[in-house]
Write a protein that holds these residues in place. Sequence first.
Motif, PDB file in Angstrom:
ATOM      1  N   PRO A 122       0.709  -1.042   0.063  1.00 61.21           N
ATOM      2  CA  PRO A 122      -0.037   0.066  -0.204  1.00 61.21           C
ATOM      3  C   PRO A 122       0.853   1.145  -0.163  1.00 61.21           C
ATOM      4  O   PRO A 122       1.926   1.468   0.531  1.00 61.21           O
ATOM      5  CB  PRO A 122      -0.872   0.001   1.035  1.00 61.21           C
ATOM      6  CG  PRO A 122      -0.754  -1.596   1.582  1.00 61.21           C
ATOM      7  CD  PRO A 122       0.383  -2.077   1.161  1.00 61.21           C
ATOM      8  N   TYR A 123       0.367   2.221  -0.570  1.00 61.26           N
ATOM      9  CA  TYR A 123       1.113   3.619  -0.934  1.00 61.26           C
ATOM     10  C   TYR A 123       1.490   3.998   0.568  1.00 61.26           C
ATOM     11  O   TYR A 123       2.769   4.606   0.703  1.00 61.26           O
ATOM     12  CB  TYR A 123       0.355   4.555  -1.629  1.00 61.26           C
ATOM     13  CG  TYR A 123       1.253   5.863  -1.900  1.00 61.26           C
ATOM     14  CD1 TYR A 123       2.068   5.780  -3.049  1.00 61.26           C
ATOM     15  CD2 TYR A 123       0.949   7.149  -0.977  1.00 61.26           C
ATOM     16  CE1 TYR A 123       2.802   6.977  -3.153  1.00 61.26           C
ATOM     17  CE2 TYR A 123       1.674   8.206  -1.299  1.00 61.26           C
ATOM     18  CZ  TYR A 123       2.500   8.218  -2.518  1.00 61.26           C
ATOM     19  OH  TYR A 123       3.231   9.210  -2.607  1.00 61.26           O
ATOM     20  N   THR A 124       0.718   4.035   1.604  1.00 59.54           N
ATOM     21  CA  THR A 124       0.968   4.433   2.935  1.00 59.54           C
ATOM     22  C   THR A 124       1.992   3.980   3.407  1.00 59.54           C
ATOM     23  O   THR A 124       2.490   4.347   4.459  1.00 59.54           O
ATOM     24  CB  THR A 124      -0.296   4.465   3.745  1.00 59.54           C
ATOM     25  OG1 THR A 124      -0.859   3.252   3.717  1.00 59.54           O
ATOM     26  CG2 THR A 124      -1.330   5.653   3.195  1.00 59.54           C
ATOM     27  N   GLU A 125       2.144   2.571   3.064  1.00 60.92           N
ATOM     28  CA  GLU A 125       3.377   1.928   3.755  1.00 60.92           C
ATOM     29  C   GLU A 125       4.692   1.740   2.980  1.00 60.92           C
ATOM     30  O   GLU A 125       5.522   1.152   3.440  1.00 60.92           O
ATOM     31  CB  GLU A 125       2.858   0.227   3.948  1.00 60.92           C
ATOM     32  CG  GLU A 125       1.639   0.215   4.900  1.00 60.92           C
ATOM     33  CD  GLU A 125       1.066  -1.114   4.775  1.00 60.92           C
ATOM     34  OE1 GLU A 125       2.001  -2.017   4.727  1.00 60.92           O
ATOM     35  OE2 GLU A 125       0.009  -1.208   5.548  1.00 60.92           O
ATOM     36  N   MET A 126       4.608   2.512   1.912  1.00 61.44           N
ATOM     37  CA  MET A 126       5.912   2.746   0.945  1.00 61.44           C
ATOM     38  C   MET A 126       6.929   3.222   1.678  1.00 61.44           C
ATOM     39  O   MET A 126       6.583   4.376   2.300  1.00 61.44           O
ATOM     40  CB  MET A 126       5.606   3.018  -0.280  1.00 61.44           C
ATOM     41  CG  MET A 126       4.972   2.143  -1.130  1.00 61.44           C
ATOM     42  SD  MET A 126       4.574   2.795  -2.971  1.00 61.44           S
ATOM     43  CE  MET A 126       3.753   1.634  -3.714  1.00 61.44           C
ATOM     44  N   THR A 127       8.238   2.983   1.380  1.00 57.75           N
ATOM     45  CA  THR A 127       9.329   3.855   1.686  1.00 57.75           C
ATOM     46  C   THR A 127       9.639   5.019   0.635  1.00 57.75           C
ATOM     47  O   THR A 127       8.775   4.870  -0.402  1.00 57.75           O
ATOM     48  CB  THR A 127      10.713   3.208   1.719  1.00 57.75           C
ATOM     49  OG1 THR A 127      10.845   2.530   0.081  1.00 57.75           O
ATOM     50  CG2 THR A 127      10.583   1.669   2.755  1.00 57.75           C
ATOM     51  N   ALA A 128      10.176   5.999   0.990  1.00 58.89           N
ATOM     52  CA  ALA A 128      10.348   7.200   0.010  1.00 58.89           C
ATOM     53  C   ALA A 128      10.951   6.698  -1.228  1.00 58.89           C
ATOM     54  O   ALA A 128      10.501   7.061  -2.396  1.00 58.89           O
ATOM     55  CB  ALA A 128      11.168   8.206   0.605  1.00 58.89           C
ATOM     56  N   LYS A 129      11.766   5.877  -1.204  1.00 59.94           N
ATOM     57  CA  LYS A 129      12.318   5.152  -2.577  1.00 59.94           C
ATOM     58  C   LYS A 129      11.551   4.491  -3.144  1.00 59.94           C
ATOM     59  O   LYS A 129      11.287   4.592  -4.633  1.00 59.94           O
ATOM     60  CB  LYS A 129      13.834   4.355  -2.139  1.00 59.94           C
ATOM     61  CG  LYS A 129      14.273   3.905  -3.462  1.00 59.94           C
ATOM     62  CD  LYS A 129      15.529   2.926  -2.959  1.00 59.94           C
ATOM     63  CE  LYS A 129      16.356   2.642  -4.355  1.00 59.94           C
ATOM     64  NZ  LYS A 129      15.614   2.083  -5.399  1.00 59.94           N
ATOM     65  N   GLU A 130      10.628   3.804  -2.680  1.00 58.58           N
ATOM     66  CA  GLU A 130       9.580   2.844  -3.339  1.00 58.58           C
ATOM     67  C   GLU A 130       8.695   3.749  -4.083  1.00 58.58           C
ATOM     68  O   GLU A 130       8.103   3.503  -5.166  1.00 58.58           O
ATOM     69  CB  GLU A 130       8.815   1.971  -2.530  1.00 58.58           C
ATOM     70  CG  GLU A 130       9.592   0.751  -2.021  1.00 58.58           C
ATOM     71  CD  GLU A 130       8.741  -0.064  -1.043  1.00 58.58           C
ATOM     72  OE1 GLU A 130       9.291  -1.483  -0.741  1.00 58.58           O
ATOM     73  OE2 GLU A 130       8.409   0.732   0.038  1.00 58.58           O
TER      74      GLU A 130
END
Length: 397
Positions: A293-301
């Motif tokens: 999910p977008y809210t759980e992505m790292t900045a790089k992801e």
Amino acid sequence: MINYTKISVIGLALSLSTLVTYGQDNLVNSLKNNQSENSKASFKFTDVINLANTPVQNQGSSGTCWSYSTNSFLESEMIKAGKQPVQLSQIFSARNAYVEKGINYVRMHGAVSLGDGGALHDVINMYRKYGAVPQEVYTGLNYGTKINKTAELGDIEKGVLEAVVKNANGELTPNWLKAYTGVIDAYLGAVPENFTYKGKKYTPKTFANEVVGINPDNYVELSSFNDHPFYSKFTLLVPDNWSFDQVYNVKVNEITDIIDNALKNGYTVAWATDVSEKSFSYKNGVAFVPQTPYTEMTAKEKADMFNGPQAEMEITQENRQAAFDNYQTTDDHGMHIVGLAKDQNGKEYYIVKNSWGVTNDYKGYLYVTKNYVKYKTTAFLLNKAGIPSAIAKKLGL
């Protein structure tokens, strides 16, 4: 005459409810961060099926994607039938829908949606009742603009109809519809009773019958929700279904089974969907369903979302339904599915024609994964001849 070619694999109106609230310009602006400078170089798409379609259009600042996408679909239906396609007037369909929507609004005492937004079936319904005209005959550009700009018209339409519903006289006058229609025509222009096309005189009805030549009874609209019996019809409860039309209910995996079968048999598909996802990039022309999910992505992801093929979440009947029930999936936009492509890893994407001009990486087209279509489709419309026979039999078609 329209020159049409099969689109290059290298190189979906905004309708539905988001545009009613925000307008196309604001929605496109809201998507501007969903992009990467390196995306196009990171994808290598190969054509699998690429059906002929007419040039990409620009709906301007209007909520008419449903009309642009479905008229584009009808143009491809003309090509499929061996006809020379005509660029149909999208605003003719929209103008007639505005009239019908106003009548419905008054009948419902104002308790129904209003505005530019509509549904794929609206174009078929307007074609059946009013016919069709070429775009050159009815552009809807009646006061000096070069592209659609309908916000002021929408506000005045609403004001007129609210006054009618208020019913200050105690009963409706016989002139309210004439006054309402007059407002629409002041902005879009009066529809010609007859016109000349290629040296022959037509009315909108005779033009539809003799030149476009499609049978509106050949088209069906489908969706997939588990709160209704499969293979039955139900009323699709989205704000822009102002006419309360019914759609056929199929299972989630059958959405793509049907679209695949249609494309393989030369039929394109009109598609209503949600484009508000962070994983939808108009600029890069790519849409998918990220595994994380977008809210759980790292900045790089997040930064790499559109830099080449990505792993995707599995789509089930349950998570599709949950996204619709909690408003994560809404009826944002209509587009036109015209083909199928593969990326460098062999994953399949639908080739989708949009109506926001040719300013993105693929000149107005997008590549959309099958998982995105399974997850985010609110409805799709096609020639019933494109439906697999086993599914058509279950639907009673």
